[in-house]
Scaffold this motif. Structure first.
Motif, PDB file in Angstrom:
ATOM      1  N   THR A 299      18.573  29.379   5.744  1.00  0.00           N
ATOM      2  CA  THR A 299      19.776  29.287   6.573  1.00  0.00           C
ATOM      3  C   THR A 299      20.725  30.403   6.171  1.00  0.00           C
ATOM      4  N   ARG A 300      21.254  31.113   7.156  1.00  0.00           N
ATOM      5  CA  ARG A 300      22.205  32.190   6.849  1.00  0.00           C
ATOM      6  C   ARG A 300      23.628  31.675   7.032  1.00  0.00           C
ATOM      7  N   ILE A 301      24.481  32.003   6.067  1.00  0.00           N
ATOM      8  CA  ILE A 301      25.904  31.651   6.127  1.00  0.00           C
ATOM      9  C   ILE A 301      26.711  32.927   5.956  1.00  0.00           C
ATOM     10  N   GLU A 302      27.703  33.132   6.818  1.00  0.00           N
ATOM     11  CA  GLU A 302      28.479  34.380   6.795  1.00  0.00           C
ATOM     12  C   GLU A 302      29.958  34.184   6.513  1.00  0.00           C
ATOM     13  N   SER A 303      30.434  32.944   6.545  1.00  0.00           N
ATOM     14  CA  SER A 303      31.866  32.697   6.381  1.00  0.00           C
ATOM     15  C   SER A 303      32.169  32.007   5.059  1.00  0.00           C
ATOM     16  N   THR A 304      33.191  32.496   4.369  1.00  0.00           N
ATOM     17  CA  THR A 304      33.628  31.850   3.131  1.00  0.00           C
ATOM     18  C   THR A 304      34.308  30.506   3.416  1.00  0.00           C
ATOM     19  N   GLN A 305      34.621  30.259   4.695  1.00  0.00           N
ATOM     20  CA  GLN A 305      35.251  28.998   5.073  1.00  0.00           C
ATOM     21  C   GLN A 305      34.233  27.923   5.433  1.00  0.00           C
TER      22      GLN A 305
ATOM     23  N   LEU B  72      18.849  26.946  -3.228  1.00  0.00           N
ATOM     24  CA  LEU B  72      18.813  28.319  -3.726  1.00  0.00           C
ATOM     25  C   LEU B  72      19.740  29.154  -2.850  1.00  0.00           C
ATOM     26  N   ILE B  73      20.609  29.944  -3.474  1.00  0.00           N
ATOM     27  CA  ILE B  73      21.599  30.745  -2.761  1.00  0.00           C
ATOM     28  C   ILE B  73      21.328  32.214  -3.082  1.00  0.00           C
ATOM     29  N   VAL B  74      21.056  33.013  -2.046  1.00  0.00           N
ATOM     30  CA  VAL B  74      20.640  34.398  -2.256  1.00  0.00           C
ATOM     31  C   VAL B  74      21.548  35.331  -1.469  1.00  0.00           C
ATOM     32  N   ARG B  75      22.096  36.330  -2.171  1.00  0.00           N
ATOM     33  CA  ARG B  75      22.892  37.354  -1.488  1.00  0.00           C
ATOM     34  C   ARG B  75      21.970  38.211  -0.639  1.00  0.00           C
ATOM     35  N   GLU B  76      22.402  38.556   0.567  1.00  0.00           N
ATOM     36  CA  GLU B  76      21.592  39.378   1.470  1.00  0.00           C
ATOM     37  C   GLU B  76      21.129  40.651   0.754  1.00  0.00           C
ATOM     38  N   GLY B  77      19.858  40.966   0.921  1.00  0.00           N
ATOM     39  CA  GLY B  77      19.304  42.161   0.299  1.00  0.00           C
ATOM     40  C   GLY B  77      18.763  41.950  -1.101  1.00  0.00           C
ATOM     41  N   THR B  78      18.924  40.741  -1.650  1.00  0.00           N
ATOM     42  CA  THR B  78      18.431  40.454  -3.006  1.00  0.00           C
ATOM     43  C   THR B  78      16.987  39.969  -2.933  1.00  0.00           C
ATOM     44  N   GLU B  79      16.122  40.549  -3.730  1.00  0.00           N
ATOM     45  CA  GLU B  79      14.708  40.188  -3.729  1.00  0.00           C
ATOM     46  C   GLU B  79      14.496  38.889  -4.497  1.00  0.00           C
ATOM     47  N   TYR B  80      13.817  37.951  -3.864  1.00  0.00           N
ATOM     48  CA  TYR B  80      13.545  36.686  -4.533  1.00  0.00           C
ATOM     49  C   TYR B  80      12.169  36.136  -4.160  1.00  0.00           C
ATOM     50  N   SER B  81      11.367  36.917  -3.454  1.00  0.00           N
ATOM     51  CA  SER B  81      10.103  36.426  -2.906  1.00  0.00           C
ATOM     52  C   SER B  81       9.108  35.988  -3.985  1.00  0.00           C
ATOM     53  N   LEU B  82       9.274  36.488  -5.209  1.00  0.00           N
ATOM     54  CA  LEU B  82       8.344  36.123  -6.271  1.00  0.00           C
ATOM     55  C   LEU B  82       8.673  34.766  -6.894  1.00  0.00           C
TER      56      LEU B  82
ATOM     57  N   ILE C 138      12.355  24.013  -1.229  1.00  0.00           N
ATOM     58  CA  ILE C 138      13.759  24.061  -1.621  1.00  0.00           C
ATOM     59  C   ILE C 138      14.545  24.759  -0.520  1.00  0.00           C
ATOM     60  N   ASP C 139      15.672  24.197  -0.125  1.00  0.00           N
ATOM     61  CA  ASP C 139      16.506  24.825   0.902  1.00  0.00           C
ATOM     62  C   ASP C 139      17.067  26.135   0.374  1.00  0.00           C
ATOM     63  N   ILE C 140      16.908  27.203   1.157  1.00  0.00           N
ATOM     64  CA  ILE C 140      17.371  28.532   0.760  1.00  0.00           C
ATOM     65  C   ILE C 140      18.483  28.968   1.704  1.00  0.00           C
ATOM     66  N   PHE C 141      19.571  29.469   1.129  1.00  0.00           N
ATOM     67  CA  PHE C 141      20.704  29.946   1.916  1.00  0.00           C
ATOM     68  C   PHE C 141      20.911  31.425   1.634  1.00  0.00           C
ATOM     69  N   GLU C 142      20.850  32.230   2.688  1.00  0.00           N
ATOM     70  CA  GLU C 142      21.163  33.651   2.559  1.00  0.00           C
ATOM     71  C   GLU C 142      22.644  33.826   2.873  1.00  0.00           C
TER      72      GLU C 142
ATOM     73  N   ALA D 292      21.820  32.462  -7.007  1.00  0.00           N
ATOM     74  CA  ALA D 292      22.372  31.281  -7.666  1.00  0.00           C
ATOM     75  C   ALA D 292      21.594  30.062  -7.185  1.00  0.00           C
ATOM     76  N   ALA D 293      21.786  28.952  -7.853  1.00  0.00           N
ATOM     77  CA  ALA D 293      21.128  27.714  -7.450  1.00  0.00           C
ATOM     78  C   ALA D 293      22.015  26.528  -7.772  1.00  0.00           C
ATOM     79  N   VAL D 294      21.934  25.526  -6.926  1.00  0.00           N
ATOM     80  CA  VAL D 294      22.589  24.248  -7.182  1.00  0.00           C
ATOM     81  C   VAL D 294      21.554  23.330  -7.823  1.00  0.00           C
ATOM     82  N   CYS D 295      21.912  22.770  -8.979  1.00  0.00           N
ATOM     83  CA  CYS D 295      20.991  21.913  -9.721  1.00  0.00           C
ATOM     84  C   CYS D 295      21.598  20.546  -9.946  1.00  0.00           C
TER      85      CYS D 295
END
Length: 251
Positions: free
Chosen positions: A3-9, A52-62, A68-72, A91-94
Motif C-alpha cells: 500500500t502506498r501512502i503519500e500524506s503525513t496526515q 513493514l514500512i519502506v521509503r520509496e526507492g529503498t531496496e527490500y526485496s531480499l 506481512i503488510d508492506i507500506f511504501e 522500519a517495522a511495527v512490531c
C-alpha cells in the motif's frame, strides 16, 4: 500486499508517529524499529512483525516479508515517524514480547536496577545475549525497553533473549530460597570479582550509572563484587562492568 501512502496526515502515519511515546507503546502493545539489520533479526521471529514500512526507492526485496503488510511511503513520512537524524529508509511495527516461562533454579539471570541510559541498557542486553544468559529482569527505574535507542543498542538481541519487568526484591528472595547465588556490584564491603569461581547457575545484580545498586537490594545478595581500577579512572561504565562480570561468572 503493498500500500502506498503519500500524506503525513494519513491516520496510519499519525499512529506510527505516536509509537515514539511510551504511553502509546504501552497502550497498543506495539513498538517501532528502524534499520535493515534490526528488521532482518525481527523477521526471524515473524510473529513479532506486524507491518513493514519502506521509503520509496529503498531496496527490500531480499527480506523474507511474506504475509506481512508492506507500506511504501515518501521521504517526508519516513522522516516524520523516525526518531533518528538520518533514517535508513526502512522500519517495522512490531508487537511486544509476552512473558517467557523460566526455570530459575537452572537459570543464569541479569538483574538490572534503575539503569536510565538507553545506550547502556541496550548494550547490557546485547552482552547478556552474547554470554548466553537465560533472561534479563528490569527493575524499577529502568529506561523503557522499547525506547528507540535501547532497541538499536541491542542490535537485535531484544528478539533473542527473554526480557521482563520485575520487582528485584521479590526475584532475589526467590533465588535465595532455591539456593541460586546472587552477586551484587558495590564499591564498599565487596570482594574482588576474581576471587569468585564461575557458576553454572547464578544471578548478577547491577545498578544505576551514578548511584549503583539500591543498598536495600545489596543486603539480600550472597556476595557483592567489585572490579579493581588500576588507572586514574574513577569507575567503569556500567555496561562495560556488566560484561566483565558476566563473562567471569559464566566461566
Amino acid at each position: 500486499m503493498i500500500t502506498r501512502i503519500e500524506s503525513t496526515q494519513n491516520p496510519r502515519v499519525k499512529q506510527w508517529k505516536k509509537l515514539q511515546t511510551k504511553k502509546e507503546r504501552n497502550k497498543t502493545g506495539l513498538f517501532l524499529i528502524e534499520g535493515l539489520h534490526l528488521i532482518e533479526e525481527a523477521l526471524k521471529y515473524k510473529a513479532y512483525v506486524k507491518e513493514l514500512i519502506v521509503r520509496e526507492g529503498t531496496e527490500y526485496s531480499l527480506l523474507d516479508a511474506r504475509d506481512i503488510d508492506i507500506f511504501e511511503v515518501t521521504e517526508d513520512i519516513m522522516n516524520t515517524i523516525s526518531d533518528t537524524e538520518t533514517p535508513q529508509g526502512i522500519a517495522a511495527v512490531c508487537g511486544m514480547k509476552g512473558p517467557t516461562p523460566i526455570n530459575i533454579a537452572t537459570a543464569k539471570l541479569l538483574l538490572i536496577d534503575n539503569v536510565q541510559d538507553p545506550g547502556n541498557l541496550g548494550t547490557m542486553i546485547r552482552t547478556a545475549d552474547a554470554v548466553g544468559m537465560d533472561a534479563v529482569i528490569l527493575g524499577e527505574g529502568c529506561v523503557d525497553l522499547y525506547n528507540g535507542k535501547v532497541i538499536r543498542s541491542t542490535q537485535g538481541s531484544l528478539f533473542h533473549i527473554p526480557i521482563m519487568d520485575g520487582n528485584l526484591d521479590v526475584w532475589i528472595k526467590r533465588l535465595n530460597v532455591i539456593g541460586v547465588p546472587v552477586f551484587g556490584t558495590a564499591l564498599e564491603g565487596a570482594r574482588n570479582f576474581k576471587e569468585i569461581e564461575p557458576h553454572k547457575h547464578f544471578a548478577l545484580l547491577v545498578g544505576n550509572e551514578g548511584n549503583g545498586v539500591d543498598p536495600k537490594l545489596l543486603k539480600l545478595t550472597d556476595e557483592n563484587l567489585y572490579i579493581p581500577i588500576y588507572g586514574q579512572a574513577e569507575s567503569l561504565n556500567v555496561s562495560i562492568a556488566t560484561g566483565i562480570l558476566l563473562y567471569h561468572l559464566r566461566g
